[in-house]
Scaffold this active site. Sequence first.
Site, PDB file in Angstrom:
ATOM      1  N   LYS A  64       0.855  -1.193   0.000  1.00 18.72           N
ATOM      2  CA  LYS A  64       0.000   0.000   0.000  1.00 18.72           C
ATOM      3  C   LYS A  64       0.889   1.240   0.000  1.00 18.72           C
ATOM      4  O   LYS A  64       1.942   1.259   0.652  1.00 18.72           O
ATOM      5  CB  LYS A  64      -0.883  -0.041   1.250  1.00 18.72           C
ATOM      6  N   SER A 139      -9.496   1.985   3.365  1.00 21.16           N
ATOM      7  CA  SER A 139      -8.677   2.714   2.413  1.00 21.16           C
ATOM      8  C   SER A 139      -7.769   1.827   1.572  1.00 21.16           C
ATOM      9  O   SER A 139      -7.317   2.246   0.515  1.00 21.16           O
ATOM     10  CB  SER A 139      -7.819   3.732   3.156  1.00 21.16           C
ATOM     11  N   SER A 163      -9.272  -0.440   7.510  1.00 13.60           N
ATOM     12  CA  SER A 163      -8.765  -0.351   6.133  1.00 13.60           C
ATOM     13  C   SER A 163      -8.083  -1.590   5.579  1.00 13.60           C
ATOM     14  O   SER A 163      -7.731  -1.617   4.402  1.00 13.60           O
ATOM     15  CB  SER A 163      -7.808   0.826   6.005  1.00 13.60           C
TER      16      SER A 163
HETATM   17  N1  GLN Z   1     -12.537   4.341   7.027  1.00 11.02           N
HETATM   18  C1  GLN Z   1     -11.884   4.703   8.242  1.00 11.02           C
HETATM   19  C2  GLN Z   1     -11.404   6.126   8.145  1.00 11.02           C
HETATM   20  O1  GLN Z   1     -11.657   6.728   7.168  1.00 11.02           O
HETATM   21  C3  GLN Z   1     -10.739   3.784   8.518  1.00 11.02           C
HETATM   22  C4  GLN Z   1      -9.587   4.040   7.628  1.00 11.02           C
HETATM   23  C5  GLN Z   1      -8.391   3.242   7.980  1.00 11.02           C
HETATM   24  O2  GLN Z   1      -8.471   2.217   8.652  1.00 11.02           O
HETATM   25  N2  GLN Z   1      -7.234   3.732   7.558  1.00 11.02           N
HETATM   26  O3  GLN Z   1     -10.794   6.650   9.021  1.00 11.02           O
END
Ligand code: GLN
Length: 470
Positions: A64, A139, A163
């Site tokens: 990532k 994400s 994410s």
């Molecule tokens: N969707 C959550 C956020 O926007 C989690 C994102 C993540 O785990 N990086 O914060």
Amino acid sequence: MAPAIDTLRLTAEEAVGLLERRELSAAELHRAYLDAIGERDDELHCYLRTLEEPDGEGVPIALKDVISTKGVETTAGSRILAGYVPVKDSTVAARCRAAGLSLLGKTNTDEFAMGSSTENSAYGPSRNPWDPTRVPGGSGGGSAAAVSAGLAPWALGSDTGGSIKQPSALCGNVGLRPTYGTVSRSGIVAFASSLDQVGPVGKTVRDVALLLSIVAGRDPDDSTTVDSPPVELPTAEDLTGIRLGVPRELNEHPGIEPGVREAVARAIALAEELGAEVGECELPRSVEYGLPCYYLIAPAEASSNLARYDGVRYGPRVDAPSYREMVERTRDEGFGAEPKRRIMLGTYALSAGYYDAYYGQAQKVRTLIIEEHRAAFERFDALVSPTSPTVAFPVGERAADPLAMYASDLLTIPSCLAGLPGLSIPCGLADGLPVGLQVVGPQFGENTIFRVGHALERALAFDTVPERLR
Ligand code: GLN
């Protein structure tokens, strides 16, 4: 002539075997994935960049784009880091390299890992290999979609509030968020430091366990890491002696789609047939207060972490007559809407006079959530629920509605706040789209959730190859 490689089906463990038996070279394997990327990534946009030549003798891996890679641009999906080339590997990238893994490329992410659909990437959204009109989750949608579509045997993601687990659920593969402190955050583009954790995505629980064993362990460059118990690759196909808790609030929430609820209920019934002892439990405050608590803590920490992007230290700069204006204009042009929203929320929550009311209060709620999970683990070895309340949603559906987007992580956030490990495995289809089962363990209980995930994976025999690509 190299044998034809079906990257859609090859697991990382099988790929290791092919290399060890010299049935294939690392270069041929790397090439096979690049060919698959050439064929399918125009549509899916999993990768922000790929590497032409293997830099190791082992299995390829995708990382990532929040994971710093020496000499390879790392943008975290943001314009403010465009052109930023780390001079040093993150600890996890260095450990992959030391294990011989060769870097295939950097995968797409919501900007600074803020989002649940990959639509917040400054470089355009990724798409779900099961249905490209839908999101792959986020994400880490790029990593999850790449593994599903045969564009990487495995990948690393990062998880703050879901994410890794949520995109794995939406793309029909396996993802692990490790116990906080298991995997080093050194060299990871920081979002919310008390929550961020790097973890593996793969086609099988064993692949995910194998990759965890490569990256886990204490790191002098991250004082929050510890030496966790050695990873055991799961083999058992039964669940005898395992006590599975079914938290009512995580399984009966009204936001859960009926198809998701049914697939998860079938998986829980199967666990019972495999010998598990299944019982109901409660996590009332975790679900009710998890999301609001997270959306104070995560933006507060993000507002502090993102202060470093000032046009001086990293990435592009927008010139202006004064230093102050230069910083303002660089940040205005460099950050997209979601990071700006979080910086404003977080700065407000931390401002003088408000700390106790917001961040301080959220930390107390977080302690209650930890306590509630601790009590549940006195009775159970693992807790099960859907990973995501819904299957993959259409691109654009939640993009203009931050609260609807935030609700995607309703079921993953509580255990993240508690610092606990969570695995998502595919457990069936609803409307032709994958459903993820979340298996949460106690602190450092990775081996237990691997055991549960592996036995269920064998019994469920879910085909991880998207129907339209078979
Ligand atoms: N969707 C959550 C956020 O926007 C989690 C994102 C993540 O785990 N990086 O914060």
